[in-house]
Design a protein around this motif. Structure first.
Motif, PDB file in Angstrom:
ATOM      1  N   ASP A  86       0.839  -1.204   0.000  1.00 10.49           N
ATOM      2  CA  ASP A  86       0.000   0.000   0.000  1.00 10.49           C
ATOM      3  C   ASP A  86       0.877   1.259   0.000  1.00 10.49           C
ATOM      4  O   ASP A  86       0.581   2.223  -0.699  1.00 10.49           O
ATOM      5  CB  ASP A  86      -0.935   0.013   1.207  1.00 10.49           C
ATOM      6  N   GLU A  87       1.954   1.223   0.783  1.00  9.86           N
ATOM      7  CA  GLU A  87       2.882   2.369   0.826  1.00  9.86           C
ATOM      8  C   GLU A  87       3.547   2.593  -0.523  1.00  9.86           C
ATOM      9  O   GLU A  87       3.661   3.734  -0.972  1.00  9.86           O
ATOM     10  CB  GLU A  87       3.937   2.145   1.913  1.00  9.86           C
ATOM     11  N   GLU A 109       2.401   1.711  -3.470  1.00 13.45           N
ATOM     12  CA  GLU A 109       1.385   2.193  -4.419  1.00 13.45           C
ATOM     13  C   GLU A 109       1.047   3.655  -4.168  1.00 13.45           C
ATOM     14  O   GLU A 109       0.878   4.430  -5.113  1.00 13.45           O
ATOM     15  CB  GLU A 109       0.125   1.317  -4.321  1.00 13.45           C
ATOM     16  N   ALA A 110       0.980   4.054  -2.901  1.00 10.63           N
ATOM     17  CA  ALA A 110       0.681   5.457  -2.569  1.00 10.63           C
ATOM     18  C   ALA A 110       1.827   6.373  -3.003  1.00 10.63           C
ATOM     19  O   ALA A 110       1.590   7.463  -3.525  1.00 10.63           O
ATOM     20  CB  ALA A 110       0.437   5.604  -1.066  1.00 10.63           C
TER      21      ALA A 110
END
Length: 138
Positions: free
Chosen positions: A131-132, A134-135
């Motif tokens: 998630d990190e 991708e962010a």
């Protein structure tokens, strides 16, 4: 994802490098790189046997192989770094986060709650790191 194809003109090492890249991507490369200064020959063995020979066999596709690997590493209860690599590989070959969570939860029945808890926390770490990334890319 289908099973890796065996190319008879490839050596075990070449086939293993190709299959590892297809399945594990960046996570597999990090494992190999981490071995360079302590056991480069062991990296060669990892390319040749698990990926050049076993993952390249007919009979199971890579998704099924990753399901088995995630289950086995979870059941071991003491292989969190390898489990994290294979959780990411599972995602790479088409498993969903929910499927991976269910695979790990299933291991509570056969390997016990501590092993399943360790596996779930490994999955949580992998999912958060993804998630990190991708962010940061967005």
């Amino acid at each position: 994802m289908t099973q890796p194809q065996k190319n008879l003109s490839e050596s075990r090492l070449e086939r293993g490098k190709r299959v590892l890249a297809e399945i594990d991507g960046e996570a597999g490369e990090k494992v190999i790189a981490a071995l360079a200064d302590i056991a480069p020959d062991f990296a060669t063995y990892l390319f040749e046997f698990p990926f050049g020979d076993i993952y390249s066999r007919p009979g199971l596709d890579t998704k099924a192989r990753e399901i088995a690997t995630i289950a086995a590493l979870t059941a071991m209860g003491n292989a969190a770094p390898q489990l994290k690599v294979h959780i990411e590989a599972g995602l790479n070959v088409g498993l969903s986060r929910d499927e991976i969570t269910e695979i790990i939860m299933q291991m509570a029945v056969y390997a016990g709650f501590p092993a399943a808890l360790n596996g779930l926390f490994a999955a949580k770490d992998v999912f958060a790191a993804m998630d990190e990334r991708e962010a940061a890319a967005a």
